[in-house]
Design an enzyme around this catalytic site. Structure first.
Site, PDB file in Angstrom:
ATOM      1  N   ASP A   1       0.825  -1.203   0.000  1.00  0.00           N
ATOM      2  CA  ASP A   1       0.000   0.000   0.000  1.00  0.00           C
ATOM      3  C   ASP A   1       0.864   1.260   0.000  1.00  0.00           C
ATOM      4  O   ASP A   1       2.048   1.238   0.359  1.00  0.00           O
ATOM      5  CB  ASP A   1      -0.897  -0.030   1.256  1.00  0.00           C
ATOM      6  CG  ASP A   1      -2.248   0.608   1.027  1.00  0.00           C
ATOM      7  OD1 ASP A   1      -2.368   1.410   0.090  1.00  0.00           O
ATOM      8  OD2 ASP A   1      -3.176   0.308   1.799  1.00  0.00           O
TER       9      ASP A   1
ATOM     10  N   ASP B   1     -10.869   2.133  -3.153  1.00  0.00           N
ATOM     11  CA  ASP B   1     -11.406   1.870  -1.817  1.00  0.00           C
ATOM     12  C   ASP B   1     -12.929   1.899  -1.851  1.00  0.00           C
ATOM     13  O   ASP B   1     -13.578   1.520  -0.885  1.00  0.00           O
ATOM     14  CB  ASP B   1     -10.896   2.916  -0.815  1.00  0.00           C
ATOM     15  CG  ASP B   1      -9.552   2.516  -0.226  1.00  0.00           C
ATOM     16  OD1 ASP B   1      -9.115   1.372  -0.454  1.00  0.00           O
ATOM     17  OD2 ASP B   1      -8.924   3.353   0.451  1.00  0.00           O
TER      18      ASP B   1
HETATM   19  C1  GLA Z   1      -5.806   1.979   2.369  1.00  0.00           C
HETATM   20  C2  GLA Z   1      -6.219   0.834   1.483  1.00  0.00           C
HETATM   21  C3  GLA Z   1      -7.252  -0.016   2.182  1.00  0.00           C
HETATM   22  C4  GLA Z   1      -6.700  -0.504   3.507  1.00  0.00           C
HETATM   23  C5  GLA Z   1      -6.233   0.671   4.339  1.00  0.00           C
HETATM   24  C6  GLA Z   1      -5.530   0.218   5.579  1.00  0.00           C
HETATM   25  O1  GLA Z   1      -6.828   2.897   2.528  1.00  0.00           O
HETATM   26  O2  GLA Z   1      -6.668   1.306   0.261  1.00  0.00           O
HETATM   27  O3  GLA Z   1      -7.621  -1.093   1.370  1.00  0.00           O
HETATM   28  O4  GLA Z   1      -5.647  -1.391   3.267  1.00  0.00           O
HETATM   29  O5  GLA Z   1      -5.348   1.499   3.612  1.00  0.00           O
HETATM   30  O6  GLA Z   1      -5.104   1.284   6.341  1.00  0.00           O
END
Ligand code: GLA
Length: 714
Positions: free
Chosen positions: A472, A534
């Protein structure tokens, strides 16, 4: 194939020609990019474009010439391909052809960055060496053409040969002049939770359309993929030039129409905040830009692009493999979990046939919320007393694979890492750095920071049986301490990726950046899938997945079934709808399955079984967009196996309407003579009927009702 015919150089792909000529002054002129034409000497043809501009005297002749890598300030005053301050301190240059080299059966890789490799077919590379003797400045333009594709990949290497420094303030990867401008530009704009909206702008005389991002990563806001298309272009008709930058940093795609109605299109690193000093014999290498041509609309361009990317960009061993169906705990538990809770989810998931359990954010340091802990890559024993290795072992005992989340490029000020190395964060010494989501960015231009990240991640990966990693990157980069910093950061990121993915070739990597904030071909070169957004609402995903497929192979699209009401937009859709939409991509669940009712569990079991039947199609099939959700109340797409024996069809409607006429969906890409059986109902249809008459998929339900059908050759 590349042929040189006197002063004509002709690159020929499957159905595409890219023709350049060298004029009497040694300028490199673009003669044609588009549908394949015969291999002839075009250099002697009258240059009518120049004649048409009668007012111009030949002293500023280049202003009316379609060029390959134009300079600014001498005889061309349009947007240049690059800008320099030369050894005399003047902001101009003039490059003419010095040498032509044909690298037969070879792909010249871009230095220190991901780029196309020679995968499934013959590829040749042209290298044109340009030189400005007065200022001792050299440029090498590279063009790779693939035998089976309608693709030209371009990049440039700029070299200072002078004793004095040269300053570069822009250097596009490609510049392409068209002798006409009756085109539209399509770019993909958005924001967090609303990635890649498709925006179409008619190009107009005198106007400039720029789709660019300067937020540190390729970004949610503008994707580094754009298209130039004829005014009449749609899914199946018209000319389309897809432009995709193999790059994960600040980028720009710009189209300008000049005074005479000629179009100039450029793509590369965003000049905003860019500067690079070249000392004697130093070179600057641009990222690669892939130009994919179609004479039959967006659909054909996408299918070509998907194949090129799957076969010549993605390096992961998983690219052509069916991916495990996963369950991720993020939306199920957020930070509130312990080993018992996770194992309960894994156990229930395994029972329905889910194959991989992914532990998301919150397993390390003091990471009990998003205010602290990033950078401290050691397990939080309070939550997970048997460690990551112990948890992985327990998950493996359930006959499931285990995967783990990291966000290695970041640090929370409230972390042991930051307390030990405050100087490792990107910042301007005299200022307090801007925090986003309470975090700072680690300075990947520093070798010691990169070594730390590689070691910290590798230590975890080698001590536990981890078969999947979600990588990420959750913030934009501010406080860049110098011009050109973002490119250095991006090179640092690629160095880390290269080291990690080569050390762990058996781990499936999925990229993420607050959803789809770094969805680009640079990342896909290392990680074959990316969390598309997301926003996991199935209704919003109609559009997000539809547009993502314009450039990116659909199996690269991470798409999960989540709980309702949806956590991002509050909508409640049926479980069927959520599953039907998620089949298009790397499929998974992201909810607390222990809270599902018995009926839901039965339905999930059936979805998992169905996914196992269709995932090979998502991995290797040809993708067709059938109904555009931007233009109608419906949305439909389809994947056809290369041998045309298996077909997956998805259709959805947005709003329920009275007297819903249930549109007849016309399929594409089938064999007209074959019979296809709907595997659910047993009904048999001719390929000709499915394509020419179409079928009623039979939506059941109101808003956001969907249907999927798997056809197999009867
Ligand atoms: C980001 C990602 C999510 C999740 C969060 C965790 O927002 O896109 O899928 O993994 O971080 O903090």
């Amino acid at each position: 194939m590349i042929k040189q015919n006197g002063r004509t150089i002709h690159l020929m792909g499957k159905e595409v020609s890219y023709v350049m000529v060298i004029n009497n002054d040694g300028d490199l002129i673009n003669f044609h990019m588009g549908k394949k034409i015969a291999d002839r000497d075009y250099a002697s043809m009258k240059e009518q474009w120049a004649e048409g501009c009668g007012m111009m005297s030949n002293t500023i002749a280049l202003d009316v010439y379609p060029q390959e890598y134009p300079s600014y300030g001498l005889s061309d005053l349009r947007n240049p391909a690059y800008q320099i301050v030369n050894k005399f301190g003047h902001p101009n240059a003039k490059l003419t052809v010095r040498d032509i080299i044909i690298h037969e059966n070879e792909v010249v890789k871009v230095k220190d960055m991901p780029s196309l490799y020679k995968g499934d077919c013959k590829a040749d590379t042209l290298e044109v060496v340009l030189y400005d003797e007065a200022i001792e400045f050299e440029a090498h333009l590279y063009y790779t053409v693939f035998e089976n594709y309608n693709v030209i990949a371009r990049h440039a290497v700029l070299i200072n040969k002078a004793d004095e420094d040269i300053e570069l303030s822009s250097a596009y990867s490609m510049s392409l002049d068209f002798p006409r401008a009756d085109y539209d530009m399509v770019h993909f704009a958005g924001a967090w939770l609303r990635e890649r909206d498709m925006i179409r702008t008619p190009l107009q005389l005198g106007a400039k359309v720029e789709a660019c991002n300067a937020r540190g990563a390729s970004g949610h806001q503008i994707n580094p993929f754009a298209m130039i298309c004829s005014r009449d272009a749609d899914e199946n008709n018209g000319e389309v030039f897809g432009l995709s930058l193999v790059y994960s940093g600040n980028h720009s795609t710009v189209a300008t129409v000049d005074q005479f109605g000629f179009l100039r299109v450029q793509q590369g690193i965003n000049p905003l905040s860019f500067r690079w000093i070249l000392k004697k014999d130093e070179e600057f290498c641009t990222p690669q830009s892939i130009i994919c041509y179609s004479d039959k609309g967006f659909g054909k361009m996408s299918r070509d692009m998907h194949d090129v990317v799957r076969n010549n960009i993605m390096t992961s061993a998983f690219t052509h493999k069916e991916r495990p169906i996963l369950i991720n705990n993020w939306e199920g538990t957020y930070f509130d979990f312990n080993e018992k809770k996770l194992l309960a989810i894994a156990k229930k998931a395994q029972k329905v046939g889910i194959e991989l359990f992914v532990l998301d954010d919150g397993w390390f340091g003091q990471r009990n919320d998003d205010h602290r802990g990033l950078g401290d890559w050691f397990v939080n024993k309070k939550k997970l007393p048997s460690g990551i290795d112990g948890l992985a072992e327990k998950v493996n005992k359930l006959d499931m694979k285990f995967g783990l989340w990291f966000e290695p490029e970041m640090v929370n000020p409230d972390s042991d890492l930051y307390r030990a190395h405050p100087d490792w964060a990107v910042k301007i010494p005299e200022r307090t750095p801007v925090e986003i989501r309470q975090q700072l960015v680690l300075d990947l231009t520093k070798p010691e920071v990169r070594d730390y990240i590689v070691k910290a991640v590798s230590d975890i990966l080698s001590t536990a049986n981890i078969e999947y990693v979600k990588w990420d990157m959750n913030r934009q980069i501010t406080d860049m301490p110098c011009l050109g910093y973002n490119h250095k950061y991006t090179l640092g990121f690629y160095d880390i990726m290269h080291r990690i993915v080569t050390a762990f070739p058996n781990i499936l990597f999925e990229g993420c950046s607050s959803g789809g904030g770094r969805y680009d071909l640079g990342v896909l070169a290392y990680m074959p899938q990316f969390w598309a957004s997301d926003n996991s609402d199935a209704g919003c995903r109609f559009k997000i997945q539809y547009t993502t497929s314009m450039c990116y192979p659909i199996y690269s699209i991470g798409s999960h079934v989540t709980a309702v009401p949806n956590h991002q937009c509050g909508r409640t859709t049926r479980l069927k709808t959520r599953g039907d939409v998620a089949y298009m991509g790397a499929f998974g669940y992201e909810l607390d399955i222990t809270k599902c009712t018995d009926n839901e569990i039965e339905e999930i079991k059936a979805q998992v079984e169905f996914e196992k039947k269709v995932r090979s199609l998502m991995c290797e099939g040809d993708f067709y967009r059938l109904v555009n959700p931007y233009e109608s109340n419906y949305c439909s797409w389809e994947t056809v196996s290369k041998d045309k024996k298996k077909v997956f069809l998805f259709a959805g409607k947005s709003m329920a309407v009275a007297y819903d006429k249930n549109p007849k969906i016309k399929l594409q890409g089938l064999c007209p003579d074959k019979l296809y059986k709907n595997t659910a109902t047993g009904e048999v249809y001719g390929g000709d009927l499915l394509m020419n008459r179409g079928i009623d998929v039979g939506f059941k339900g109101d808003d956001f009702a969907t249907q999927v059908i798997l056809f197999e050759e009867a």
